[in-house]
Write an enzyme that holds these catalytic residues in place. Sequence first.
Site, PDB file in Angstrom:
ATOM      1  N   GLU A  23       5.901 -14.265 -12.897  1.00 36.00           N
ATOM      2  CA  GLU A  23       5.455 -12.990 -12.318  1.00 36.00           C
ATOM      3  C   GLU A  23       4.743 -12.113 -13.336  1.00 36.00           C
ATOM      4  O   GLU A  23       3.711 -11.527 -13.035  1.00 36.00           O
ATOM      5  CB  GLU A  23       6.673 -12.180 -11.843  1.00 36.00           C
ATOM      6  CG  GLU A  23       7.146 -12.432 -10.453  1.00 36.00           C
ATOM      7  CD  GLU A  23       8.327 -11.538 -10.109  1.00 36.00           C
ATOM      8  OE1 GLU A  23       8.294 -10.933  -9.044  1.00 36.00           O
ATOM      9  OE2 GLU A  23       9.294 -11.436 -10.907  1.00 36.00           O
ATOM     10  N   LYS A  61       5.588  -4.379  -5.005  1.00 34.82           N
ATOM     11  CA  LYS A  61       7.039  -4.326  -4.992  1.00 34.82           C
ATOM     12  C   LYS A  61       7.604  -4.362  -3.579  1.00 34.82           C
ATOM     13  O   LYS A  61       8.655  -4.917  -3.332  1.00 34.82           O
ATOM     14  CB  LYS A  61       7.504  -3.045  -5.691  1.00 34.82           C
ATOM     15  CG  LYS A  61       8.994  -2.996  -5.819  1.00 34.82           C
ATOM     16  CD  LYS A  61       9.428  -2.426  -7.121  1.00 34.82           C
ATOM     17  CE  LYS A  61      10.889  -2.690  -7.361  1.00 34.82           C
ATOM     18  NZ  LYS A  61      11.157  -4.054  -7.817  1.00 34.82           N
ATOM     19  N   CYS A 101       0.859  -1.178   0.000  1.00 33.75           N
ATOM     20  CA  CYS A 101       0.000   0.000   0.000  1.00 33.75           C
ATOM     21  C   CYS A 101       0.899   1.232   0.000  1.00 33.75           C
ATOM     22  O   CYS A 101       1.961   1.230   0.616  1.00 33.75           O
ATOM     23  CB  CYS A 101      -0.945   0.106   1.190  1.00 33.75           C
ATOM     24  SG  CYS A 101      -2.131  -1.231   1.318  1.00 33.75           S
ATOM     25  N   ARG A 123       3.506  -0.134  -5.059  1.00 31.30           N
ATOM     26  CA  ARG A 123       3.272  -0.718  -3.737  1.00 31.30           C
ATOM     27  C   ARG A 123       1.942  -1.454  -3.650  1.00 31.30           C
ATOM     28  O   ARG A 123       1.606  -2.037  -2.618  1.00 31.30           O
ATOM     29  CB  ARG A 123       3.315   0.382  -2.668  1.00 31.30           C
ATOM     30  CG  ARG A 123       4.601   1.163  -2.646  1.00 31.30           C
ATOM     31  CD  ARG A 123       4.592   2.191  -1.551  1.00 31.30           C
ATOM     32  NE  ARG A 123       4.503   1.570  -0.254  1.00 31.30           N
ATOM     33  CZ  ARG A 123       5.537   1.111   0.431  1.00 31.30           C
ATOM     34  NH1 ARG A 123       6.749   1.245  -0.042  1.00 31.30           N
ATOM     35  NH2 ARG A 123       5.375   0.562   1.610  1.00 31.30           N
ATOM     36  N   TRP A 152      -2.893  -2.497  -1.630  1.00 36.50           N
ATOM     37  CA  TRP A 152      -2.642  -3.914  -1.898  1.00 36.50           C
ATOM     38  C   TRP A 152      -3.455  -4.645  -0.844  1.00 36.50           C
ATOM     39  O   TRP A 152      -3.176  -4.557   0.355  1.00 36.50           O
ATOM     40  CB  TRP A 152      -1.157  -4.236  -1.748  1.00 36.50           C
ATOM     41  CG  TRP A 152      -0.826  -5.628  -2.161  1.00 36.50           C
ATOM     42  CD1 TRP A 152      -0.594  -6.081  -3.426  1.00 36.50           C
ATOM     43  CD2 TRP A 152      -0.668  -6.764  -1.299  1.00 36.50           C
ATOM     44  NE1 TRP A 152      -0.318  -7.435  -3.404  1.00 36.50           N
ATOM     45  CE2 TRP A 152      -0.353  -7.877  -2.119  1.00 36.50           C
ATOM     46  CE3 TRP A 152      -0.768  -6.973   0.081  1.00 36.50           C
ATOM     47  CZ2 TRP A 152      -0.138  -9.156  -1.597  1.00 36.50           C
ATOM     48  CZ3 TRP A 152      -0.551  -8.241   0.593  1.00 36.50           C
ATOM     49  CH2 TRP A 152      -0.236  -9.316  -0.250  1.00 36.50           C
ATOM     50  N   GLU A 159      15.519 -17.739 -10.967  1.00 39.14           N
ATOM     51  CA  GLU A 159      15.162 -16.337 -11.210  1.00 39.14           C
ATOM     52  C   GLU A 159      14.485 -16.179 -12.578  1.00 39.14           C
ATOM     53  O   GLU A 159      13.514 -15.434 -12.714  1.00 39.14           O
ATOM     54  CB  GLU A 159      16.425 -15.460 -11.088  1.00 39.14           C
ATOM     55  CG  GLU A 159      16.259 -13.988 -11.401  1.00 39.14           C
ATOM     56  CD  GLU A 159      15.235 -13.259 -10.543  1.00 39.14           C
ATOM     57  OE1 GLU A 159      14.757 -13.809  -9.551  1.00 39.14           O
ATOM     58  OE2 GLU A 159      14.877 -12.127 -10.922  1.00 39.14           O
ATOM     59  N   ASN A 198      -1.124   2.010   5.773  1.00 36.14           N
ATOM     60  CA  ASN A 198      -0.346   0.943   5.143  1.00 36.14           C
ATOM     61  C   ASN A 198       0.127   0.039   6.275  1.00 36.14           C
ATOM     62  O   ASN A 198       0.810   0.492   7.178  1.00 36.14           O
ATOM     63  CB  ASN A 198       0.833   1.570   4.399  1.00 36.14           C
ATOM     64  CG  ASN A 198       1.941   0.575   4.074  1.00 36.14           C
ATOM     65  OD1 ASN A 198       3.101   0.934   4.012  1.00 36.14           O
ATOM     66  ND2 ASN A 198       1.603  -0.668   3.865  1.00 36.14           N
ATOM     67  N   GLY A 199      -0.274  -1.233   6.225  1.00 36.70           N
ATOM     68  CA  GLY A 199       0.142  -2.160   7.276  1.00 36.70           C
ATOM     69  C   GLY A 199      -0.998  -3.081   7.672  1.00 36.70           C
ATOM     70  O   GLY A 199      -1.986  -3.208   6.935  1.00 36.70           O
ATOM     71  N   LYS A 247      10.731 -14.724 -13.032  1.00 35.91           N
ATOM     72  CA  LYS A 247      10.448 -13.551 -13.870  1.00 35.91           C
ATOM     73  C   LYS A 247       9.304 -13.849 -14.828  1.00 35.91           C
ATOM     74  O   LYS A 247       8.398 -13.057 -15.015  1.00 35.91           O
ATOM     75  CB  LYS A 247      11.706 -13.205 -14.653  1.00 35.91           C
ATOM     76  CG  LYS A 247      12.364 -11.907 -14.684  1.00 35.91           C
ATOM     77  CD  LYS A 247      12.525 -10.991 -13.555  1.00 35.91           C
ATOM     78  CE  LYS A 247      11.828 -11.154 -12.282  1.00 35.91           C
ATOM     79  NZ  LYS A 247      12.506 -10.728 -11.094  1.00 35.91           N
ATOM     80  N   HIS A 258      14.616 -36.463 -11.651  1.00 37.38           N
ATOM     81  CA  HIS A 258      13.897 -36.943 -10.473  1.00 37.38           C
ATOM     82  C   HIS A 258      12.472 -36.414 -10.431  1.00 37.38           C
ATOM     83  O   HIS A 258      11.877 -36.349  -9.358  1.00 37.38           O
ATOM     84  CB  HIS A 258      14.655 -36.532  -9.202  1.00 37.38           C
ATOM     85  CG  HIS A 258      16.029 -37.132  -9.135  1.00 37.38           C
ATOM     86  ND1 HIS A 258      16.247 -38.479  -8.997  1.00 37.38           N
ATOM     87  CD2 HIS A 258      17.258 -36.555  -9.227  1.00 37.38           C
ATOM     88  CE1 HIS A 258      17.558 -38.717  -8.992  1.00 37.38           C
ATOM     89  NE2 HIS A 258      18.188 -37.556  -9.145  1.00 37.38           N
TER      90      HIS A 258
HETATM   91  C1  G6P Z   1       8.295  -8.689  -3.811  1.00 31.25           C
HETATM   92  C2  G6P Z   1       8.748  -8.178  -5.154  1.00 31.25           C
HETATM   93  C3  G6P Z   1       9.956  -8.956  -5.617  1.00 31.25           C
HETATM   94  C4  G6P Z   1      11.054  -8.888  -4.586  1.00 31.25           C
HETATM   95  C5  G6P Z   1      10.567  -9.362  -3.222  1.00 31.25           C
HETATM   96  C6  G6P Z   1      11.584  -9.069  -2.122  1.00 31.25           C
HETATM   97  O1  G6P Z   1       7.777  -9.956  -3.932  1.00 31.25           O
HETATM   98  O2  G6P Z   1       7.699  -8.281  -6.088  1.00 31.25           O
HETATM   99  O3  G6P Z   1      10.424  -8.411  -6.834  1.00 31.25           O
HETATM  100  O4  G6P Z   1      12.126  -9.678  -4.993  1.00 31.25           O
HETATM  101  O5  G6P Z   1       9.367  -8.678  -2.867  1.00 31.25           O
HETATM  102  O6  G6P Z   1      11.700  -7.682  -1.991  1.00 31.25           O
HETATM  103  P1  G6P Z   1      12.961  -6.930  -1.434  1.00 31.25           P
HETATM  104  O7  G6P Z   1      12.598  -5.491  -1.517  1.00 31.25           O
HETATM  105  O8  G6P Z   1      13.133  -7.394  -0.014  1.00 31.25           O
HETATM  106  O9  G6P Z   1      14.126  -7.284  -2.269  1.00 31.25           O
END
Ligand code: G6P
Length: 614
Positions: free
Chosen positions: A494, A609, A2, A27, A74, A487, A100-101, A491, A510
Amino acid sequence: MCGIVGYLGERDAYPILIKGLQRLEYRGYDSAGVALLDHSTLHLYKKKGKVSDLEAEAAGKNQSGHLGIGHTRWATHGPPNDNNSHPHVSNNGKIALIHNGIIENYSSLKEALISRGFVFHSDTDTEVLVNLIEDVMNSEDLDLENAVRVALNQVIGAYAICVFSLENDRTIVTAKMGSPLVIGIGNDEFFVASDATPFLEYTKKAVYLEDGEMATINLDHGLRVRSIKDNRTIDPYVQQLQMDLASIEKGGYEHFMLKEIYEQPKAIYDTFRGRLLPDQNMIKMGGLFEYKEKFLNANRIIIVGCGTSWHAGLVGEYLFEDLARIPVEVEYASEFRYRNPVITDQDVVIAISQSGETADTLAAIKLAKEHGATIFGICNVVGSSIARETHAGAYTHAGPEIGVASTKAFTAQVTVLSLLAIEIAKMKGTLSETRYHELLEELNGIPKKMEAMLQSDSKVREISERFKDATNCLYLGRGYNFPVALEGALKLKEISYIHAEGYPAAEMKHGPIALIDENMPVFVIAPRNGQYDKIVSNIQEVKARNGKIVAIVSEGDTEIAKMSDFTLEIPDSSEAFSPLLTTVPLQLLSYHIAVMRGCNVDQPRNLAKSVTVE
Ligand code: G6P
């Protein structure tokens, strides 16, 4: 998660709030809303969806007011809908609040308020808080500032809040516990936000509130910071922000994600600038040298992080074990903190976080600290909660990362981990002088190699076109490139919503091998300096089952090219640095596939994010 934003001054609040919310949309973007105070009249607009939906809702309506608060959500408590959108207004219609929280004890507070006659219109914990403030204000005959403080002392949970009363259009009250909050101080005007981006063009003077602090902003008396717990007055530390506006704009790119992928050579260069000094045959890192003995005597290194940062941590594991011969454990922060882990004062914990605000990572740090471990942070956001909570650290200097899917932050994190591992290895004597120097030179050359790779991505587009309709994908890698496989898969899922799994290539047999048929794209990361022959065998195993192979190979590789449907070449490098290069084509591939599928790459559904909830 948020985003919150507030304005108090001479200007019209609405356009400032809308622009601020757009910058904070990373956010969360389930709903958005604003509350404007026009003398003593409230204009409240809120809407499910993006800030653009809110703008459509407010179009043509009264947008006056020099005081206002705005929120982009969010969803945690209750689905994304208009009712659950913030701001929330108390039952008497006189207090408006954004949050936010998570208020953890909201349910017992809500029951008590209901028994006192309060009525609720949403499923949110925030509506409980705003009514609690009203209740305290009325029953204890307090002004807003004191009512907020008394109410917050009854609250358990995390919050960054911004609240005003319709009876006072010259005051905003804010408070922080666990979620970020920064106050921008202009000339006779004030801004409040989750990060500084909403007010960069107005002021560079900012006060970051600490946990347990609240601030009353008043146009006549200025800023007053106090402790929520005991009402103690606190001297705010006003800092000068270094960030500029250009760094948070798209700069001609269609999406932030693409811009950030292309910014990687610079991000890596900025991250090692002043630290990596091949000419002087040295690495300079203040945070490391200060805690040198701790690293040298560490029984082990524990790396904690979430999401992409956790993947960077896995690359770190290979670097530290391979180069510095220190045992490493890489932990999901969320699992680590609740597992009753064994931590001693001989452990060094490296916390990795782009935002520096991830709730689980922050909690993991606090736990490790209580057990006496030394905590080293790798964060991108300067002054963030994690950066402040650690004993020492090294910032990545990737610049603001706006795209929700992390790209340049990952390669910058791997860069910091490389610097640390190389230098610790040198101090421990596990690296020869010659190898040390070679590694410095080579790391120094990575941005140029990356730049060359980014010159042409037409082949990546061609491959993306071919696989854009896939429903499942497999990513395989070995050694240093196993985390890159994870990763790459993250990606893709996501941003394109295609199911993808990353696997150590040898583990394929396996389980995942059962999935392989002529419809299964398999992305194999196979640079020459890895366990090349082994991965060639893994590719053969996929080929024998008619899987479609896209291989990331070293320049000039013909052997794997013969077996693959497509290859993407990367410049030669040591295995230790290959993740910095192999990651890039996988990022581009996810990007193009997502764009071709019509997905919102910068703001993928359900994600945010900065994850400030557990
Ligand atoms: C969220 C974001 C990711 C990020 C993760 C950890 O899930 O969408 O892109 O890797 O948080 O965030 P940080 O800010 O701790 O790297």
